[in-house]
Design a protein around this motif. Sequence first.
Motif, PDB file in Angstrom:
ATOM      1  N   CYS A 160      -1.424   6.781  -7.283  1.00  0.00           N
ATOM      2  CA  CYS A 160      -1.816   7.449  -6.042  1.00  0.00           C
ATOM      3  C   CYS A 160      -3.246   7.972  -6.167  1.00  0.00           C
ATOM      4  O   CYS A 160      -3.655   8.447  -7.234  1.00  0.00           O
ATOM      5  N   GLY A 161      -4.024   7.858  -5.076  1.00  0.00           N
ATOM      6  CA  GLY A 161      -5.394   8.383  -5.067  1.00  0.00           C
ATOM      7  C   GLY A 161      -5.372   9.898  -5.093  1.00  0.00           C
ATOM      8  O   GLY A 161      -4.675  10.529  -4.307  1.00  0.00           O
ATOM      9  N   GLY A 167     -12.306  10.177   8.021  1.00  0.00           N
ATOM     10  CA  GLY A 167     -12.127   8.723   7.959  1.00  0.00           C
ATOM     11  C   GLY A 167     -12.828   8.126   6.755  1.00  0.00           C
ATOM     12  O   GLY A 167     -12.274   7.268   6.055  1.00  0.00           O
ATOM     13  N   ARG A 168     -14.043   8.604   6.481  1.00  0.00           N
ATOM     14  CA  ARG A 168     -14.773   8.115   5.309  1.00  0.00           C
ATOM     15  C   ARG A 168     -13.987   8.384   4.029  1.00  0.00           C
ATOM     16  O   ARG A 168     -13.858   7.502   3.170  1.00  0.00           O
ATOM     17  N   ASN A 169     -13.445   9.597   3.905  1.00  0.00           N
ATOM     18  CA  ASN A 169     -12.655   9.916   2.705  1.00  0.00           C
ATOM     19  C   ASN A 169     -11.449   8.987   2.567  1.00  0.00           C
ATOM     20  O   ASN A 169     -11.135   8.517   1.463  1.00  0.00           O
ATOM     21  N   ILE A 170     -10.802   8.707   3.690  1.00  0.00           N
ATOM     22  CA  ILE A 170      -9.613   7.852   3.637  1.00  0.00           C
ATOM     23  C   ILE A 170      -9.988   6.415   3.242  1.00  0.00           C
ATOM     24  O   ILE A 170      -9.247   5.750   2.512  1.00  0.00           O
ATOM     25  N   THR A 171     -11.181   5.951   3.692  1.00  0.00           N
ATOM     26  CA  THR A 171     -11.579   4.576   3.339  1.00  0.00           C
ATOM     27  C   THR A 171     -11.740   4.408   1.819  1.00  0.00           C
ATOM     28  O   THR A 171     -11.586   3.302   1.306  1.00  0.00           O
ATOM     29  N   ILE A 172     -12.057   5.490   1.121  1.00  0.00           N
ATOM     30  CA  ILE A 172     -12.217   5.386  -0.349  1.00  0.00           C
ATOM     31  C   ILE A 172     -10.882   4.981  -0.987  1.00  0.00           C
ATOM     32  O   ILE A 172     -10.835   4.135  -1.873  1.00  0.00           O
ATOM     33  N   ALA A 173      -9.789   5.561  -0.482  1.00  0.00           N
ATOM     34  CA  ALA A 173      -8.458   5.184  -0.994  1.00  0.00           C
ATOM     35  C   ALA A 173      -8.072   3.783  -0.525  1.00  0.00           C
ATOM     36  O   ALA A 173      -7.486   2.998  -1.280  1.00  0.00           O
ATOM     37  N   GLU A 174      -8.428   3.467   0.723  1.00  0.00           N
ATOM     38  CA  GLU A 174      -8.091   2.138   1.255  1.00  0.00           C
ATOM     39  C   GLU A 174      -8.718   1.037   0.412  1.00  0.00           C
ATOM     40  O   GLU A 174      -8.094   0.005   0.151  1.00  0.00           O
ATOM     41  N   GLN A 175      -9.962   1.267  -0.023  1.00  0.00           N
ATOM     42  CA  GLN A 175     -10.648   0.248  -0.824  1.00  0.00           C
ATOM     43  C   GLN A 175      -9.944   0.007  -2.159  1.00  0.00           C
ATOM     44  O   GLN A 175     -10.101  -1.034  -2.775  1.00  0.00           O
ATOM     45  N   LYS A 176      -9.173   1.007  -2.612  1.00  0.00           N
ATOM     46  CA  LYS A 176      -8.455   0.868  -3.884  1.00  0.00           C
ATOM     47  C   LYS A 176      -6.980   0.548  -3.671  1.00  0.00           C
ATOM     48  O   LYS A 176      -6.195   0.549  -4.625  1.00  0.00           O
ATOM     49  N   ASN A 177      -6.603   0.319  -2.407  1.00  0.00           N
ATOM     50  CA  ASN A 177      -5.205   0.006  -2.074  1.00  0.00           C
ATOM     51  C   ASN A 177      -4.212   1.049  -2.575  1.00  0.00           C
ATOM     52  O   ASN A 177      -3.149   0.713  -3.109  1.00  0.00           O
ATOM     53  N   VAL A 178      -4.588   2.304  -2.424  1.00  0.00           N
ATOM     54  CA  VAL A 178      -3.665   3.379  -2.811  1.00  0.00           C
ATOM     55  C   VAL A 178      -3.493   4.361  -1.653  1.00  0.00           C
ATOM     56  O   VAL A 178      -4.351   4.445  -0.763  1.00  0.00           O
ATOM     57  N   ASP A 179      -2.358   5.079  -1.653  1.00  0.00           N
ATOM     58  CA  ASP A 179      -2.203   6.213  -0.761  1.00  0.00           C
ATOM     59  C   ASP A 179      -2.955   7.393  -1.362  1.00  0.00           C
ATOM     60  O   ASP A 179      -3.443   7.321  -2.490  1.00  0.00           O
ATOM     61  N   THR A 214      -4.618   1.920   6.363  1.00  0.00           N
ATOM     62  CA  THR A 214      -3.613   1.404   5.417  1.00  0.00           C
ATOM     63  C   THR A 214      -3.164   2.442   4.389  1.00  0.00           C
ATOM     64  O   THR A 214      -2.148   2.233   3.719  1.00  0.00           O
ATOM     65  N   SER A 215      -3.911   3.532   4.234  1.00  0.00           N
ATOM     66  CA  SER A 215      -3.529   4.538   3.231  1.00  0.00           C
ATOM     67  C   SER A 215      -2.864   5.739   3.896  1.00  0.00           C
ATOM     68  O   SER A 215      -3.400   6.316   4.837  1.00  0.00           O
ATOM     69  N   GLU A 216      -1.705   6.120   3.410  1.00  0.00           N
ATOM     70  CA  GLU A 216      -0.968   7.266   3.929  1.00  0.00           C
ATOM     71  C   GLU A 216      -1.466   8.539   3.229  1.00  0.00           C
ATOM     72  O   GLU A 216      -2.028   8.466   2.137  1.00  0.00           O
ATOM     73  N   ILE A 217      -1.256   9.682   3.896  1.00  0.00           N
ATOM     74  CA  ILE A 217      -1.672  10.972   3.309  1.00  0.00           C
ATOM     75  C   ILE A 217      -0.414  11.717   2.838  1.00  0.00           C
ATOM     76  O   ILE A 217       0.476  11.997   3.643  1.00  0.00           O
ATOM     77  N   TYR A 218      -0.363  12.022   1.561  1.00  0.00           N
ATOM     78  CA  TYR A 218       0.730  12.831   1.024  1.00  0.00           C
ATOM     79  C   TYR A 218       0.170  14.104   0.391  1.00  0.00           C
ATOM     80  O   TYR A 218      -1.008  14.171   0.044  1.00  0.00           O
ATOM     81  N   HIS A 219       1.040  15.055   0.212  1.00  0.00           N
ATOM     82  CA  HIS A 219       0.698  16.252  -0.550  1.00  0.00           C
ATOM     83  C   HIS A 219       1.281  16.072  -1.953  1.00  0.00           C
ATOM     84  O   HIS A 219       2.283  15.359  -2.128  1.00  0.00           O
ATOM     85  N   VAL A 220       0.640  16.700  -2.934  1.00  0.00           N
ATOM     86  CA  VAL A 220       1.147  16.651  -4.313  1.00  0.00           C
ATOM     87  C   VAL A 220       2.656  16.944  -4.358  1.00  0.00           C
ATOM     88  O   VAL A 220       3.415  16.274  -5.067  1.00  0.00           O
TER      89      VAL A 220
END
Lengths: 171, 302
Positions: free
Chosen positions: B4-5, B62-74, B117-123
């Motif tokens: 997970c990212g 959105g920019r922050n989320i794209t960083i995880a998307e590029q790595k294929n992780v949530d 493509t990346s979902e947002i979860y909490h720890v």
Amino acid sequence: MAAINLTKMDKKEVIQKVIENGGTGITKCIQCNACASVCPVAKAGFPLYGRLLFRKLQTGHFEEIIEDSSSWACQACNRCTEICPRDAKPFEMVFAFRRMQANELAISTSAFTPLMNLHATGHAVYSEASKDLRVSVGLSPEPVTSISSEEAQQEMRTLLDNSPMGELGIF
Amino acid sequence: MDKCGMYLGCNIPFKAPDIEQSFYKVFPALGIEVVDMEGATCCPAWGTAPSFDVDTWLAVSGRNITIAEQKNVDIMTGCNSCFGVLSEARHMINHDPERKKTVDRNLGLINRKFQGTSEIYHVSHVLYKNIGVDKIKENITHPLTDLKIAVQPGCHILWPSEVMAVKEKNSFFPTILKELCQALGADVPHYSKLNACCGMGAMRSTDQVRSLGLVKDKLISMQEEIAPDMIVTTCSSCYLQFDGAQKILREKGEIDFQIPVFYYTQLLALCMGFDPKQVAAISETPRDAIIQKIQGATRLVN
């Protein structure tokens, strides 16, 4: 009979501004005040929240409340939006009001440092002292965030400088 | 999920890096690889872009989320505010085509594209849903038998539930953090102000006196109703408020007790035997005595 004629923004104009700033539920609010029953801002004793704020906006009394700082105490907790029986999303109305204040530079002075930090480093909260703290618990002096990437900082500045915030002259 | 990212935000890496270190210790040990999100910025915090312009907020999130998307992780966040800001931004971008067009145009300025493509979860979601309380129980070496915890889930992990991938059964009576603490062997009684706000964040910077009033109410509710050995939270803002405000309130003579405060993964790391000098070393309210008790030889199992 003579009367004092106060100038004010047109009612429709204020409602339109609230909607444009994200408070799309402003016309749904029926003044039930359920939002205030769960609001930390109300509980903490600030003067302007819930139906009073929304009524002022619905009736066009924006200029009368523009300097009130209660909206800047909003925690964005969204308890209000969770329980609003009209799905008016009160949080979004509070933040729409805050944006209308901000765009008139009626801003809490405490907002400036985080804004400057955000523009300079990509982080709203940053302190040089963190380097020693990080090393003391076995971490690198800087995390792998924008703080250690000039390219990432430049991306943030590009987004901010090309936004309406850039036109306010706050950076 | 096997990786997970790790979205760090600001408060954790710069004010409480021992919390960050606890993530790097507990997640790999429980089978989740922590993936760095290089170049991530502030979420952006509620008092910055979201207070000025919705589209600027969505562009930065959105920019922050794209960083995880590029790595294929949530994404998992340790800070409730970051979780709320990113979850609401993702929900708006995904559900409002006009906003999405503007986000695309703004992110085009920096050659990025939001995919969704990346979902947002909490720890705490990853711990509860992906790892699970059974696996946590199996991995602790220092259980919290006979210790009592007051839990503080915080606000932005609970509301608005509409935008969140993981929901409590009743957001006004949350149980996820309670179950995570029970998995460590602790007693976790209810107290009446469980779901009240701690007063940190915007309120603290707008009016410190009123902010401290809210945290004082919560502290007194905890102390008088359940007298806990510690307060445990999964919100870094709540952590800083409960830890720091107790010192101020004691100096003002407004409270006459002190309760040690932990972020949940710090406590979990201690229960797994990790070094407190790395995972629970920075606090205003002393924790040494309770840490010694937790990691004392008499508690050790296996």
